[in-house]
Scaffold this motif. Structure first.
Motif, PDB file in Angstrom:
ATOM      1  N   PRO A   9       0.813  -1.233   0.000  1.00 22.86           N
ATOM      2  CA  PRO A   9       0.000   0.000   0.000  1.00 22.86           C
ATOM      3  C   PRO A   9       0.842   1.278   0.000  1.00 22.86           C
ATOM      4  CG  PRO A   9      -0.692  -1.477   1.766  1.00 22.86           C
ATOM      5  CD  PRO A   9       0.519  -2.103   1.140  1.00 22.86           C
ATOM      6  N   ASN A  10       2.122   1.161   0.356  1.00 20.87           N
ATOM      7  CA  ASN A  10       2.989   2.344   0.309  1.00 20.87           C
ATOM      8  C   ASN A  10       3.620   2.548  -1.069  1.00 20.87           C
ATOM      9  OD1 ASN A  10       2.455   2.862   2.946  1.00 20.87           O
ATOM     10  ND2 ASN A  10       4.438   2.187   3.746  1.00 20.87           N
ATOM     11  N   PHE A  11       3.266   1.701  -2.021  1.00 16.31           N
ATOM     12  CA  PHE A  11       3.678   1.949  -3.409  1.00 16.31           C
ATOM     13  C   PHE A  11       2.689   2.982  -3.944  1.00 16.31           C
ATOM     14  CE2 PHE A  11       3.215   1.489  -7.936  1.00 16.31           C
ATOM     15  CZ  PHE A  11       4.499   1.301  -8.406  1.00 16.31           C
ATOM     16  N   ILE A  12       3.142   4.248  -3.999  1.00 16.98           N
ATOM     17  CA  ILE A  12       2.236   5.343  -4.377  1.00 16.98           C
ATOM     18  C   ILE A  12       2.972   6.167  -5.433  1.00 16.98           C
ATOM     19  CG2 ILE A  12       0.610   7.043  -3.401  1.00 16.98           C
ATOM     20  CD1 ILE A  12       1.250   6.022  -0.617  1.00 16.98           C
ATOM     21  N   GLY A  13       3.578   5.479  -6.395  1.00 14.72           N
ATOM     22  CA  GLY A  13       4.460   6.157  -7.340  1.00 14.72           C
ATOM     23  C   GLY A  13       3.917   6.174  -8.741  1.00 14.72           C
ATOM     24  N   HIS A  14       4.405   5.254  -9.569  1.00 12.26           N
ATOM     25  CA  HIS A  14       3.986   5.235 -10.973  1.00 12.26           C
ATOM     26  C   HIS A  14       2.620   4.578 -11.122  1.00 12.26           C
ATOM     27  CE1 HIS A  14       7.415   7.025 -12.848  1.00 12.26           C
ATOM     28  NE2 HIS A  14       8.254   6.227 -12.228  1.00 12.26           N
ATOM     29  N   GLN A  15       2.090   4.744 -12.340  1.00 12.90           N
ATOM     30  CA  GLN A  15       0.744   4.227 -12.614  1.00 12.90           C
ATOM     31  C   GLN A  15       0.828   2.755 -13.002  1.00 12.90           C
ATOM     32  OE1 GLN A  15       1.476   7.482 -15.244  1.00 12.90           O
ATOM     33  NE2 GLN A  15      -0.698   7.421 -15.651  1.00 12.90           N
ATOM     34  N   VAL A  16       1.051   1.940 -12.010  1.00 11.75           N
ATOM     35  CA  VAL A  16       1.160   0.504 -12.252  1.00 11.75           C
ATOM     36  C   VAL A  16       0.220  -0.205 -11.282  1.00 11.75           C
ATOM     37  CG1 VAL A  16       2.710  -1.486 -12.220  1.00 11.75           C
ATOM     38  CG2 VAL A  16       3.552   0.721 -13.010  1.00 11.75           C
TER      39      VAL A  16
ATOM     40  N   LYS B 205      -3.261  -0.169 -15.715  1.00  9.54           N
ATOM     41  CA  LYS B 205      -3.102   1.010 -14.857  1.00  9.54           C
ATOM     42  C   LYS B 205      -4.268   1.018 -13.856  1.00  9.54           C
ATOM     43  CE  LYS B 205      -0.256   3.833 -17.899  1.00  9.54           C
ATOM     44  NZ  LYS B 205       0.045   2.883 -18.980  1.00  9.54           N
ATOM     45  N   MET B 206      -5.426   1.514 -14.265  1.00  8.20           N
ATOM     46  CA  MET B 206      -6.515   1.702 -13.297  1.00  8.20           C
ATOM     47  C   MET B 206      -7.553   0.578 -13.310  1.00  8.20           C
ATOM     48  SD  MET B 206      -6.035   4.120 -11.263  1.00  8.20           S
ATOM     49  CE  MET B 206      -7.689   4.300 -10.585  1.00  8.20           C
ATOM     50  N   LEU B 207      -7.169  -0.602 -13.769  1.00  9.32           N
ATOM     51  CA  LEU B 207      -8.143  -1.696 -13.748  1.00  9.32           C
ATOM     52  C   LEU B 207      -7.572  -2.990 -13.130  1.00  9.32           C
ATOM     53  CD1 LEU B 207     -10.067  -1.034 -17.095  1.00  9.32           C
ATOM     54  CD2 LEU B 207     -11.002  -0.881 -14.790  1.00  9.32           C
TER      55      LEU B 207
ATOM     56  N   ILE C 237      -3.854  11.119  -9.318  1.00  8.05           N
ATOM     57  CA  ILE C 237      -2.469  11.565  -9.476  1.00  8.05           C
ATOM     58  C   ILE C 237      -2.383  12.964  -8.863  1.00  8.05           C
ATOM     59  CG2 ILE C 237      -0.662  12.203 -11.138  1.00  8.05           C
ATOM     60  CD1 ILE C 237      -1.940  10.174 -13.085  1.00  8.05           C
ATOM     61  N   VAL C 238      -1.458  13.125  -7.916  1.00 10.20           N
ATOM     62  CA  VAL C 238      -1.346  14.436  -7.250  1.00 10.20           C
ATOM     63  C   VAL C 238       0.123  14.862  -7.268  1.00 10.20           C
ATOM     64  CG1 VAL C 238      -1.864  15.765  -5.159  1.00 10.20           C
ATOM     65  CG2 VAL C 238      -3.217  13.723  -5.676  1.00 10.20           C
ATOM     66  N   CYS C 239       0.356  16.097  -7.701  1.00 11.42           N
ATOM     67  CA  CYS C 239       1.720  16.643  -7.729  1.00 11.42           C
ATOM     68  C   CYS C 239       1.808  17.774  -6.715  1.00 11.42           C
ATOM     69  CB  CYS C 239       2.047  17.174  -9.122  1.00 11.42           C
ATOM     70  SG  CYS C 239       1.992  15.896 -10.375  1.00 11.42           S
ATOM     71  N   PHE C 240       2.822  17.706  -5.880  1.00 11.55           N
ATOM     72  CA  PHE C 240       2.955  18.702  -4.815  1.00 11.55           C
ATOM     73  C   PHE C 240       4.435  18.930  -4.543  1.00 11.55           C
ATOM     74  CE2 PHE C 240       4.227  16.005  -1.136  1.00 11.55           C
ATOM     75  CZ  PHE C 240       4.105  14.750  -1.730  1.00 11.55           C
ATOM     76  N   ARG C 241       4.726  19.997  -3.817  1.00 12.98           N
ATOM     77  CA  ARG C 241       6.132  20.203  -3.462  1.00 12.98           C
ATOM     78  C   ARG C 241       6.269  20.970  -2.154  1.00 12.98           C
ATOM     79  NH1 ARG C 241       9.138  24.052  -7.503  1.00 12.98           N
ATOM     80  NH2 ARG C 241       8.063  26.015  -7.231  1.00 12.98           N
ATOM     81  N   PHE C 242       7.446  20.837  -1.588  1.00 11.39           N
ATOM     82  CA  PHE C 242       7.751  21.454  -0.304  1.00 11.39           C
ATOM     83  C   PHE C 242       8.387  22.819  -0.555  1.00 11.39           C
ATOM     84  CE2 PHE C 242      10.510  22.273   3.353  1.00 11.39           C
ATOM     85  CZ  PHE C 242       9.610  22.090   4.401  1.00 11.39           C
TER      86      PHE C 242
ATOM     87  N   ILE D 239      -2.213   7.225  -6.491  1.00  9.77           N
ATOM     88  CA  ILE D 239      -2.807   6.338  -5.478  1.00  9.77           C
ATOM     89  C   ILE D 239      -3.563   5.265  -6.247  1.00  9.77           C
ATOM     90  CG2 ILE D 239      -4.248   6.251  -3.402  1.00  9.77           C
ATOM     91  CD1 ILE D 239      -3.991   9.501  -3.624  1.00  9.77           C
ATOM     92  N   ILE D 240      -2.979   4.090  -6.319  1.00  9.39           N
ATOM     93  CA  ILE D 240      -3.482   3.092  -7.267  1.00  9.39           C
ATOM     94  C   ILE D 240      -3.702   1.725  -6.627  1.00  9.39           C
ATOM     95  CG2 ILE D 240      -1.185   2.376  -8.095  1.00  9.39           C
ATOM     96  CD1 ILE D 240      -2.425   2.633 -10.994  1.00  9.39           C
ATOM     97  N   ASN D 241      -3.098   1.544  -5.440  1.00  8.85           N
ATOM     98  CA  ASN D 241      -3.241   0.256  -4.767  1.00  8.85           C
ATOM     99  C   ASN D 241      -4.520   0.291  -3.930  1.00  8.85           C
ATOM    100  OD1 ASN D 241      -3.022  -1.773  -2.691  1.00  8.85           O
ATOM    101  ND2 ASN D 241      -0.872  -1.996  -3.286  1.00  8.85           N
ATOM    102  N   GLN D 242      -5.389  -0.700  -4.134  1.00  8.13           N
ATOM    103  CA  GLN D 242      -6.692  -0.621  -3.459  1.00  8.13           C
ATOM    104  C   GLN D 242      -6.590  -0.771  -1.946  1.00  8.13           C
ATOM    105  OE1 GLN D 242      -9.552  -3.636  -4.333  1.00  8.13           O
ATOM    106  NE2 GLN D 242      -8.009  -5.054  -5.089  1.00  8.13           N
ATOM    107  N   HIS D 243      -5.415  -1.149  -1.454  1.00  4.81           N
ATOM    108  CA  HIS D 243      -5.245  -1.248   0.004  1.00  4.81           C
ATOM    109  C   HIS D 243      -4.618   0.030   0.599  1.00  4.81           C
ATOM    110  CE1 HIS D 243      -6.553  -5.284  -0.441  1.00  4.81           C
ATOM    111  NE2 HIS D 243      -5.572  -5.560  -1.272  1.00  4.81           N
TER     112      HIS D 243
END
Ligand SMILES: Cc1ncc(COP(=O)(O)O)c(C=O)c1O
Length: 466
Positions: free
Chosen positions: A74-81, A292-294, A394-399, A441-445
């Motif tokens: 669930p902490n894989f929150i990177g690419h669209q896989v 990706k999203m299925l 998909i969210v892009c943010f920066r510090f 955010i792509i992992n359903q868990h």
């Protein structure tokens, strides 16, 4: 016939046991989400392995697992896989054994029937009508190329398949489009000028007025624009273009309208978010990735054509040993670049049969809702900034540092440290020349708790580095 493998049955059971434990314990496991070894270390590891007497195959499988990025975490929150549903592991075992190819009916009977059923399901969702058809291809990049080949044949004004490119053909596409669109047109011989990039506004959506300005300019320069490609949605920021405006423009100018929905087209299944795709029903073609999203493994992509005839016309080639020049639904090889195609349709069919539209609707809506949740957390935090309000997951943010640290470099450094810590996988991107951290955010868990922890980790690292 016995499978000629070191104890197929026992090793098969052991692999399933290994994967069952892996799924069950992934959050408790001590190995990181990201890959620890550097490229040199990884090469050395496998070079050494390659020299050894083959070890027990289950140990070998475990070693591959440990040296892979953990998309199932669930902490894989990177690419669209996608983190594929476990049922796909079983489906893929079956498909690998059968090794049927959905090139021609004799070789892929069940897979071709399933291809039609899945295509018809999505044709209905997209309201593409009775003349539509669909074809499975190996990935979104090939899907976009397949659609653009059909676009060229339909709109070039001559038989481009036979005569090649006469004159300067071009395609108009958002400057935020995935690079595979220009890779497709350049592969088609349009040259670097064959992609006309449409500028985007502060929300990263194409600026509608630019459509006609750029089109007139291209015509004056002697170009023949054949198609407009809409983002549904873009890769970097997950932005959906105004597809209705693009459809109007294409209709008015007799251009092919293609929607790259590799990531975002499945939103059609979500009552809450399907309006993002308004206008896609007027497209000539749509690409959608299941990987990706299925919740499906790569590569599983479908291209839908509003007028099914156009997909066959893109490839009017004779191959006496294989191709029958008829247009029945099961003549797949007439409608794609590929000859051998794995039975990817079975994966999509299984998904719809055993999980179905409601399950997928809940999943997509939940992931998109989490995108909104995360964006609100960024907005609420004085030291974070969004690239744009997200349309999807998909969210892009920066510090933003309080010190005079260079912002882009600081954000790259944050991501690098996070990567090295190994607890989360997050990526980075550049939006209008500025570096951003990027999550999908792509992992359903993945839940609010994981996202909160990710932000805490980013903030902790940022405060040390700023
Ligand atoms: C919008 C979009 N189109 C196309 C692609 C390429 O798809 P694939 O990686 O399946 O070739 C991607 C991949 O990220 C994408 O996001």
């Amino acid at each position: 016939m016995k499978p000629d493998f070191l104890n197929f049955q026992q090793k098969g059971h052991e692999l399933i046991d290994l994967l069952s434990d892996y799924y069950k314990n992934i959050e408790k496991s001590d190995f990181p989400v990201t890959v620890e070894r550097t490229p040199a270390e990884m090469l050395e590891h496998w070079q050494a392995d390659f020299q050894k007497t083959p070890n027990d195959v289950t140990e070998y499988f475990e070693d591959i697992l440990k040296n892979s990025i953990q998309v199932n975490h669930p902490n894989f929150i990177g690419h669209q896989v996608a983190a594929p549903l476990p049922i796909h592991t079983l489906v893929n075992a079956l498909l690998t054994s059968l090794n049927n190819s959905i090139a021609i009916y004799e070789m892929g009977a069940a897979g071709l029937a399933m291809e039609k059923i899945v295509a018809d399901y999505f044709i209905k969702q997209f309201e593409f009508g009775k003349s539509a058809n669909g074809i499975f291809v190996s990935g979104g990049s090939i899907g976009n190329l397949t659609a653009l080949l059909a676009a060229r044949q339909a709109k070039a004004g001559y038989d481009a398949w036979t005569e090649g490119n006469l004159g300067d053909l071009a395609v108009m596409v958002s400057e935020e489009a995935h690079y595979c669109v220009s890779r497709a047109t350049q592969s088609m011989g349009f040259g670097a000028d064959g992609v006309i990039k449409i500028p985007t506004d502060s929300q990263l959506k194409i600026i509608p007025e630019q459509l006609d300005i750029l089109y007139q300019k291209a015509k004056q320069a002697g170009k023949k624009v054949i198609a407009v490609v809409g983002n549904g949605c873009s890769t970097s920021t997950g932005t959906y273009d105004n597809l209705e405006v693009m459809a109007d423009f294409c209709e008015a100018n007799n251009l092919w309208f293609h929607v790259d929905g590799a990531h975002g087209a499945p939103a059609i299944l979500s009552k809450k978010y399907k309006s993002l795709l308004k206008g896609a029903e007027r497209a000539d073609s749509i690409v959608m990735d299941f990987h990706k999203m299925l919740l499906t493994p790569a590569l599983t992509t479908i291209v839908l054509f509003k007028n099914g005839q156009t997909s066959a016309e893109a490839f009017s080639q004779k191959a006496d040993y294989l191709l029958e020049q008829t247009q029945e639904w099961y003549q797949g090889a007439n409608r794609t670049l590929e000859c051998t195609r794995p039975m990817m349709s079975v994966r999509a069919y299984t998904l719809l049969k055993y999980y179905g539209g409601d399950y997928l609707e809940n999943y997509i809506t939940r992931m998109y809702d989490l995108g909104q949740y995360f964006a609100q957390k960024i907005i609420a935090h004085p030291q974070f900034e969004l690239a744009t309000l997200p349309d999807c997951n998909i969210v892009c943010f920066r510090f933003l540092p309080k010190s005079d640290k260079e912002i882009n470099q600081l954000n790259y450094a944050i991501r690098k440290t996070l990567q090295e810590e190994g607890e989360f996988y997050m990526v980075q991107t550049v939006v209008k020349g500025r570096a951003f951290l990027r999550i999908t955010i792509i992992n359903q868990h993945t839940t609010e708790v994981h996202l909160d922890r990710l932000l805490e980790a980013v903030e902790r690292i940022a405060l040390v580095l700023e």
